[in-house]
Design a protein around this motif. Sequence first.
Motif, PDB file in Angstrom:
ATOM      1  N   ALA A   1       0.076   7.565  -3.078  1.00 36.57           N
ATOM      2  CA  ALA A   1       0.058   7.386  -1.516  1.00 36.57           C
ATOM      3  C   ALA A   1      -1.135   6.771  -1.105  1.00 36.57           C
ATOM      4  CB  ALA A   1       0.293   8.843  -0.592  1.00 36.57           C
ATOM      5  N   GLY A   2      -2.296   6.596  -1.825  1.00 36.36           N
ATOM      6  CA  GLY A   2      -3.554   6.125  -1.470  1.00 36.36           C
ATOM      7  C   GLY A   2      -3.937   4.723  -2.091  1.00 36.36           C
ATOM      8  N   ALA A   3      -2.669   4.124  -2.795  1.00 37.18           N
ATOM      9  CA  ALA A   3      -2.924   3.086  -3.684  1.00 37.18           C
ATOM     10  C   ALA A   3      -2.688   1.627  -3.060  1.00 37.18           C
ATOM     11  CB  ALA A   3      -2.074   2.998  -4.820  1.00 37.18           C
ATOM     12  N   ILE A   4      -3.483   0.748  -3.343  1.00 34.72           N
ATOM     13  CA  ILE A   4      -3.113  -0.757  -3.041  1.00 34.72           C
ATOM     14  C   ILE A   4      -2.932  -1.546  -4.208  1.00 34.72           C
ATOM     15  CG2 ILE A   4      -4.267  -2.739  -1.744  1.00 34.72           C
ATOM     16  CD1 ILE A   4      -6.473  -0.924  -0.790  1.00 34.72           C
ATOM     17  N   VAL A   5      -1.698  -2.344  -4.132  1.00 33.40           N
ATOM     18  CA  VAL A   5      -1.210  -3.155  -5.317  1.00 33.40           C
ATOM     19  C   VAL A   5      -1.467  -4.442  -4.755  1.00 33.40           C
ATOM     20  CG1 VAL A   5       0.409  -3.822  -6.698  1.00 33.40           C
ATOM     21  CG2 VAL A   5       0.183  -1.591  -6.460  1.00 33.40           C
ATOM     22  N   TYR A   6      -1.969  -5.476  -5.418  1.00 31.48           N
ATOM     23  CA  TYR A   6      -2.271  -6.754  -4.809  1.00 31.48           C
ATOM     24  C   TYR A   6      -1.856  -7.877  -6.032  1.00 31.48           C
ATOM     25  CZ  TYR A   6      -6.586  -6.347  -7.619  1.00 31.48           C
ATOM     26  OH  TYR A   6      -7.429  -6.315  -8.561  1.00 31.48           O
ATOM     27  N   GLU A   7      -1.539  -9.165  -5.490  1.00 29.40           N
ATOM     28  CA  GLU A   7      -1.524 -10.156  -6.181  1.00 29.40           C
ATOM     29  C   GLU A   7      -2.388 -11.154  -5.747  1.00 29.40           C
ATOM     30  OE1 GLU A   7       2.630 -11.475  -5.966  1.00 29.40           O
ATOM     31  OE2 GLU A   7       3.344  -9.528  -6.757  1.00 29.40           O
ATOM     32  N   VAL A   8      -3.274 -11.791  -6.497  1.00 29.07           N
ATOM     33  CA  VAL A   8      -3.894 -13.037  -6.138  1.00 29.07           C
ATOM     34  C   VAL A   8      -3.906 -14.170  -7.147  1.00 29.07           C
ATOM     35  CG1 VAL A   8      -5.755 -12.239  -7.818  1.00 29.07           C
ATOM     36  CG2 VAL A   8      -6.533 -13.362  -5.603  1.00 29.07           C
ATOM     37  N   ALA A   9      -3.951 -15.384  -6.619  1.00 29.93           N
ATOM     38  CA  ALA A   9      -3.483 -16.621  -7.337  1.00 29.93           C
ATOM     39  C   ALA A   9      -4.768 -17.702  -6.853  1.00 29.93           C
ATOM     40  CB  ALA A   9      -2.258 -17.201  -6.365  1.00 29.93           C
TER      41      ALA A   9
ATOM     42  N   VAL B   1      -8.894  -9.630   4.667  1.00 28.78           N
ATOM     43  CA  VAL B   1      -7.490  -9.316   5.264  1.00 28.78           C
ATOM     44  C   VAL B   1      -7.954  -7.530   5.329  1.00 28.78           C
ATOM     45  CG1 VAL B   1      -5.238  -8.649   4.260  1.00 28.78           C
ATOM     46  CG2 VAL B   1      -6.407 -10.942   3.665  1.00 28.78           C
ATOM     47  N   THR B   2      -7.156  -6.919   6.356  1.00 30.03           N
ATOM     48  CA  THR B   2      -7.166  -5.668   6.736  1.00 30.03           C
ATOM     49  C   THR B   2      -5.737  -4.817   6.622  1.00 30.03           C
ATOM     50  OG1 THR B   2      -9.370  -6.080   8.306  1.00 30.03           O
ATOM     51  CG2 THR B   2      -7.933  -3.701   8.444  1.00 30.03           C
ATOM     52  N   VAL B   3      -5.626  -4.041   5.588  1.00 30.83           N
ATOM     53  CA  VAL B   3      -4.453  -3.352   5.661  1.00 30.83           C
ATOM     54  C   VAL B   3      -4.751  -1.843   6.065  1.00 30.83           C
ATOM     55  CG1 VAL B   3      -3.569  -5.003   3.922  1.00 30.83           C
ATOM     56  CG2 VAL B   3      -4.836  -2.732   3.231  1.00 30.83           C
ATOM     57  N   THR B   4      -3.546  -1.024   6.534  1.00 36.26           N
ATOM     58  CA  THR B   4      -3.661   0.192   6.448  1.00 36.26           C
ATOM     59  C   THR B   4      -2.808   0.924   5.722  1.00 36.26           C
ATOM     60  OG1 THR B   4      -3.878  -0.106   9.099  1.00 36.26           O
ATOM     61  CG2 THR B   4      -3.136   2.209   8.373  1.00 36.26           C
ATOM     62  N   ILE B   5      -3.304   1.843   4.825  1.00 39.44           N
ATOM     63  CA  ILE B   5      -2.673   2.272   3.493  1.00 39.44           C
ATOM     64  C   ILE B   5      -1.381   3.245   3.976  1.00 39.44           C
ATOM     65  CG2 ILE B   5      -2.838   3.891   1.722  1.00 39.44           C
ATOM     66  CD1 ILE B   5      -4.589   1.653   1.598  1.00 39.44           C
ATOM     67  N   GLY B   6      -0.567   2.950   3.714  1.00 39.76           N
ATOM     68  CA  GLY B   6       0.991   3.630   3.952  1.00 39.76           C
ATOM     69  C   GLY B   6       1.741   2.881   5.119  1.00 39.76           C
ATOM     70  N   GLU B   7       1.163   1.856   5.748  1.00 38.63           N
ATOM     71  CA  GLU B   7       1.866   0.944   6.409  1.00 38.63           C
ATOM     72  C   GLU B   7       2.085  -0.339   6.453  1.00 38.63           C
ATOM     73  OE1 GLU B   7      -0.346   1.764  10.376  1.00 38.63           O
ATOM     74  OE2 GLU B   7      -0.353   3.955  10.208  1.00 38.63           O
ATOM     75  N   ASP B   8       1.162  -0.847   5.356  1.00 34.91           N
ATOM     76  CA  ASP B   8       1.727  -2.179   4.967  1.00 34.91           C
ATOM     77  C   ASP B   8       1.877  -2.475   3.476  1.00 34.91           C
ATOM     78  OD1 ASP B   8       0.259  -3.666   7.183  1.00 34.91           O
ATOM     79  OD2 ASP B   8      -1.434  -2.505   6.768  1.00 34.91           O
TER      80      ASP B   8
ATOM     81  N   THR C   1       0.838  -1.223  -0.061  1.00 34.45           N
ATOM     82  CA  THR C   1      -0.177  -0.058   0.073  1.00 34.45           C
ATOM     83  C   THR C   1       0.667   1.356   0.098  1.00 34.45           C
ATOM     84  OG1 THR C   1      -0.131   0.317   2.370  1.00 34.45           O
ATOM     85  CG2 THR C   1      -1.856  -1.066   1.394  1.00 34.45           C
ATOM     86  N   GLY C   2       0.174   2.306  -0.522  1.00 40.73           N
ATOM     87  CA  GLY C   2       0.827   3.666  -0.189  1.00 40.73           C
ATOM     88  C   GLY C   2       1.886   3.761  -1.339  1.00 40.73           C
ATOM     89  N   LEU C   3       2.760   4.619  -1.058  1.00 40.41           N
ATOM     90  CA  LEU C   3       4.046   4.801  -1.910  1.00 40.41           C
ATOM     91  C   LEU C   3       5.202   3.574  -1.989  1.00 40.41           C
ATOM     92  CD1 LEU C   3       5.127   8.548  -0.548  1.00 40.41           C
ATOM     93  CD2 LEU C   3       3.885   7.633  -2.618  1.00 40.41           C
ATOM     94  N   ALA C   4       4.983   2.712  -1.009  1.00 41.40           N
ATOM     95  CA  ALA C   4       5.533   1.493  -1.002  1.00 41.40           C
ATOM     96  C   ALA C   4       5.110   0.500  -1.909  1.00 41.40           C
ATOM     97  CB  ALA C   4       5.746   0.718   0.455  1.00 41.40           C
TER      98      ALA C   4
END
Length: 103
Positions: free
Chosen positions: A22-30, A96-103, A13-16
């Motif tokens: 900064a508000g994005a989520i990038v995910y991989e699903v299989a 699954v719970t994530v916090t934007i910019g922290e996960d 999430t975020g810039l990572a």
Amino acid sequence: DVPAVPRFEGIATGLAAGTGDAGAIVYEVAPGEGGVEAASFVVAHREVGAPSWSEVTIAAGEGGGEITGYAAGDAVEMRARALSEDGVESGWTSTVTVTIGED
């Protein structure tokens, strides 16, 4: 026949996430193990406490995607399910719970 429940292989999430957003989520699903082959995945997401889910559908071959529209610090719930070529739905993954910019 029913496709197996998929699994998240990665969530950033975020810039990572490497998107510059900064508000994005990038995910991989299989795909999960067993069942018929998944043709697509439905990824549902919402801010914790929101009454309804937003959904995005991706082709199974894409393997993941990006969700935008959140802000740094937002707690976001995500879940996914598989769809067969005939539109048969698997069950949902665990939420699954994530916090934007922290996960």
